[in-house]
Design a protein around this motif. Structure first.
Motif, mmCIF file in Angstrom:
data_model
loop_
_atom_site.group_PDB
_atom_site.id
_atom_site.type_symbol
_atom_site.label_atom_id
_atom_site.label_comp_id
_atom_site.label_asym_id
_atom_site.label_seq_id
_atom_site.Cartn_x
_atom_site.Cartn_y
_atom_site.Cartn_z
ATOM 1 N N PHE A 169 7.973 40.319 -0.614
ATOM 2 C CA PHE A 169 9.563 40.692 -0.502
ATOM 3 C C PHE A 169 10.180 40.120 -1.729
ATOM 4 N N VAL A 184 12.740 42.345 -4.069
ATOM 5 C CA VAL A 184 14.154 42.068 -4.538
ATOM 6 C C VAL A 184 14.342 42.293 -6.017
ATOM 7 N N GLU A 197 14.238 45.760 -6.974
ATOM 8 C CA GLU A 197 15.710 46.345 -6.859
ATOM 9 C C GLU A 197 16.761 45.923 -7.956
ATOM 10 N N LEU A 238 10.627 49.787 3.940
ATOM 11 C CA LEU A 238 10.097 50.127 5.308
ATOM 12 C C LEU A 238 8.807 49.527 5.182
ATOM 13 N N LEU A 252 6.976 47.027 7.879
ATOM 14 C CA LEU A 252 5.689 47.292 8.744
ATOM 15 C C LEU A 252 4.666 46.186 8.473
ATOM 16 N N SER A 298 5.801 43.198 10.349
ATOM 17 C CA SER A 298 5.727 43.045 11.917
ATOM 18 C C SER A 298 4.182 43.085 12.358
ATOM 19 N N PHE A 299 3.500 43.223 11.377
ATOM 20 C CA PHE A 299 1.902 43.347 11.856
ATOM 21 C C PHE A 299 1.421 41.888 11.648
ATOM 22 N N VAL A 333 4.644 37.657 4.260
ATOM 23 C CA VAL A 333 4.988 38.342 3.047
ATOM 24 C C VAL A 333 4.069 37.712 1.859
ATOM 25 N N TRP A 367 -1.724 52.391 10.734
ATOM 26 C CA TRP A 367 -0.555 51.465 10.472
ATOM 27 C C TRP A 367 -0.672 50.771 8.850
ATOM 28 N N LEU A 413 3.625 54.145 2.158
ATOM 29 C CA LEU A 413 4.982 53.694 2.038
ATOM 30 C C LEU A 413 5.329 52.797 0.619
#
Lengths: 94, 489, 227
Positions: free
Chosen positions: B125, B129, B132, B170, B174, B177-178, B182, B199, B206
């Motif tokens: 993550f 950041v 971005e 996304l 994903l 959540s699995f 991170v 998945w 992605l």
């Protein structure tokens, strides 16, 4: 009970989201997209995420709409005082 | 010692926050602060280079152990990219003495902070950041010329890039959540075995598409030509040289640590080869020099992706060599080309009006092509060797064919340069003096590298070995808390 | 026609998203790191609001990055709008009686609400980002009600710079003291009281001021640049 509120919230959200695509004037588009954010706020509250709900309420409902409106005003597509015809999305494209 | 490397990210941010205010008192000197900062960063990196050695180090941010907090992962590969980024940023730094908006410096500093963060971070993550951050800074920088074309290019770039970022986010969601984590090292323990199903694949796709936007990967690279031909020349040089290679570096980390599956490698090979072919042919038909270089840059990125997708040590080594070569060379070529932003045919007889510039261009372009004694040749040779070793013969043929197309359009260009007929006086282009210094420096670094070739090859091999060592990465970051989460999924 | 293509595209996108999230059961994800943080956050940081512990302590660098992204976006918009310090305003229509009165009534309430959210960030839901956004909205409301009542760019710029610097300096102090950037320092205090959680409330204060000044700056520069 919770489920009912959840269903109402989600359906409101989806209807508002479709209306964003359907609406004719920018004013309606912004109102509808703020409505989507309101739905999201309720959803976040129901899912017990008050932090996210607060953020969505301030940023999604208020600030995003204002920023869009100001930007549209800057490129002369935002005229509340005029007749409704001037606000038409399809007309302004021409 | 390595702990101070966090300052690489923090100090540009600090200066960027302060600059709009202190620029009122500094006046023309405010551009200089950025150059000083970059010099300081080079010292910092040089200081840490030896102390890190060949055993990777970790910086714990906030002092929390690995899967809880954010970590920076420091190894030779990351440090190499950080050093090259700093050097190129220093050469490209927009230090004009007059009439520069201070906000231009601010965006450059933020872009650099984003670059360092993406290079060094070991947290999915956190990488997003900083990715971005560099993306948003580059949107602003692309529109600097303030012409209609640059606004359109910037807007299109923003749209495609925002879509890519949404995909990447996304993918991260994903994965989170699995797995509920991170941290890349932590994920490297979990994903390859426990998420080896649809998945996991969708997350991988992605992420690859999301980060592929900046890496000029095939399906999401149609912004490249437009942006590179209309943006400010220094920004173009930085985006084409540094930022695209940083994104490729991230993709390398992903496919080695998180998704080491053959299907993903094959998918990337496919994207890479399409990128190479499309890029070279588009460059062949391009009508102005900047577009030609932009398309050739797409092709080069494709080559790097092909090398990485071999997923062997030799492949990684070849990929890193190609990436570094391109990272040093493309900014120089773009700087030279920015003076001739019109049709190729207008360049006829350039060698007479500006002999030095055209000589430099020819040397650099020959290296890009991979003509024997020049550095580009050795990088391409490594790629061909690794393809041979993996028995990808069809790929080998395709790469060679692409090189032939590349040769065709580059030689057409050289012929034009050294043509006897000159353009009429008023259309003539002269490039000289100050404008050439960064280009000469970059070519100097490249050619100097030739003298240290054996040394360089050795350390490259070492770096490739270190990069492909998944165990070492996990052990370095997680240390003793390795048992976390086993059997929970 | 365009409308139908949009809806077709969105339907396709929602099918993809739906396919991606179907296997996930709400509220049952494997919280590997989450569990560890739940167990140790209070001890590590002293913040009663665990979200704050994550945002400022465990993932403080992400927060700094997001702050920088907002700053970058504001700067980029400033470059595109191309004005530095224009005090001249357009002859925008004056706000009606309802808006003008509501603005006067709401402004102090919003201000108090914003400061409450920021200062109690380590205790109750909310924090610097949300509070900062409310702060910006409060000041912008005044501009909306009375177009002569402008937000002063010079002032917001200084606040913004100082707040951003304060955030980083708080991190650098811990770097100087303990050799770790952005580590929570200062006394943790009693859990749940206003003066607790060490340096976290200070960080949130800096964050809130920075976000507020930045957004206010952005909104007002969007609102009054000559056409």
């Amino acid at each position: 009970m919770n489920i009912i509120i959840l269903v109402i919230t989600v359906s409101m959200l989806v209807i508002a989201a479709f209306y964003v695509v359907w609406a004719d004037s920018f004013f309606t588009v912004l109102a509808a997209s703020s409505m989507v954010s309101v739905g999201l706020v309720l959803l976040f509250v129901l899912l017990r995420a008050p932090d996210v709900a607060l953020t969505e309420a301030v940023v999604g409902v208020a600030l995003t709409g204002v920023i869009y409106a100001l930007t549209l005003a800057k490129i002369d597509l935002w005229k509340i005082n005029d007749n409704d015809d001037n606000n038409d999305v399809s007309q302004s494209k021409q | 010692m390595q702990d101070s490397l966090i300052l690489l990210v923090v100090l540009p941010l600090l200066l960027a926050f302060l600059l709009p205010v202190i620029a009122r008192y500094l006046g023309n000197l405010s551009g200089l602060t950025g150059s000083l900062l970059l010099l300081f960063n080079i010292l910092l990196l040089a200081n840490a280079w030896n102390s890190v050695g060949y055993s990777p180090k970790v910086i714990l941010l906030g002092g929390f152990a690995a899967p809880l907090g954010i970590v920076f992962y420091i190894d030779k590969l990351n440090m190499l990219f950080a050093i090259l980024t700093t050097i190129i940023a220093l050469l490209l730094w927009p230090c004009r003495t007059h009439n520069t908006d201070v906000r231009e410096y601010v965006l450059w500093l933020l872009l650099l902070a984003g670059c360092y963060g993406v290079i060094l971070s070991g947290d999915l993550f956190n990488i997003y950041v900083f990715y971005e951050l560099l993306a948003v800074a580059s949107y602003g920088l692309v529109t600097l010329p303030a012409t209609g074309a640059s606004y359109i290019a910037g807007f299109r770039y923003l749209m495609i890039s925002a879509l890519g970022s949404a995909f990447a986010l996304l993918g991260i969601a994903l994965i989170y959540s699995f797995t509920g984590s991170v941290n890349i090292a932590h994920l490297a323990q979990i994903i390859p075995d426990h998420l080896h199903h649809i998945w996991g694949y969708s997350a991988a796709l992605l992420l690859i598409i999301g980060f592929g936007v900046k890496a000029e990967l095939f399906p999401v690279n149609f912004w490249v030509a437009e942006v590179y031909s209309h943006a400010d020349k220094r920004v173009t040089a930085l985006l084409a040289g540094v930022v695209s290679k940083i994104a490729v570096l991230i993709i390398l980390r992903f496919i080695i640590l998180l998704f080491p599956w053959q299907d993903i490698f094959n998918f990337l090979l496919l994207l890479g080869i399409i990128g190479v072919i499309v890029g070279e042919f588009a460059a062949f038909y391009a009508q102005d020099l900047l577009r030609l270089l932009a398309f050739s840059s797409i092709a080069q990125s494709g080559l790097v992706i092909i090398a990485f997708a071999c997923a062997t040590e030799a492949g990684i080594m070849a990929g890193i060599a190609l990436a570094i070569h391109h990272l040093l060379l493309k900014p120089a070529l773009f700087l030279l080309a920015s003076h001739c932003d019109r049709s190729i045919n207008d360049l006829a007889g350039l060698a007479k009006s500006s002999p030095w510039a055209s000589a430099l261009f020819v040397i650099l372009a020959l290296s890009l092509l991979g003509v024997p004694p020049l550095p580009g040749f050795w990088a391409k040779l490594l790629l061909l060797q690794s393809l041979m070793a993996e028995q990808y013969l069809l790929l080998l043929v395709l790469v060679l064919l692409a090189t032939i197309v590349e040769a065709a359009y580059l030689f057409r260009l050289f012929m034009l340069f050294y043509q006897r007929q000159e353009m009429p006086e008023q259309k003539r282009i002269t490039i000289q003096g100050q404008e050439l210094y960064p280009v000469i420096t970059l070519s100097g670094i490249l050619l100097l590298g030739l003298f240290f070739l054996p040394l360089f090859m050795d350390s490259l091999r070492e770096i490739a070995m270190q990069t492909s060592n998944i165990e070492a990465y996990i052990n370095t970051v997680l240390g003793k808390v390795q048992h976390i989460g086993e059997g929970n999924i | 026609m365009q409308r139908w293509t949009t809806i077709l595209f969105l339907t396709g996108l929602s099918i993809v998203l739906f396919a991606i999230i179907t296997p996930l059961v709400l509220g049952q994800s494997p919280m590997l790191v989450g569990k560890l943080i739940n167990a140790s956050a209070v001890n590590d940081t002293g913040a009663a609001n665990l979200v704050t512990a994550v945002v400022l302590a465990y993932r403080g660098l992400d927060t700094l990055g997001e702050l920088a992204i907002l700053f970058t976006a504001a700067t980029a918009i400033g470059i595109i709008l191309g004005t530095t310090d224009k005090t001249q305003t357009t002859s925008s229509p004056t706000a009606g009686f309802i808006v003008a009165t509501a603005a006067k009534v709401l402004f102090p309430l919003l201000l108090v609400f914003a400061l409450y959210i920021i200062l109690h960030g380590h205790l109750t839901p909310g924090g610097g980002f949300q509070g900062g956004a409310v702060l910006a909205a409060a000041f912008f409301l005044l501009t909306l009600a009375d177009s002569g009542n402008n937000i002063k760019h010079k002032v917001t710029q200084v606040i913004e710079a100082l707040a951003g610097t304060a955030f980083i300096v708080l991190g650098l102090v811990s770097f100087a003291l303990q050799g770790v950037f952005l580590q929570p320092w200062l006394d943790k205090g009693e859990l749940g009281s206003l003066f607790s959680a060490g340096s976290l409330p200070l960080l949130y204060l800096a964050l809130g001021l920075k976000v507020g000044a930045e957004l206010a700056n952005l909104l007002s520069s969007l609102a009054n640049v000559e056409k």
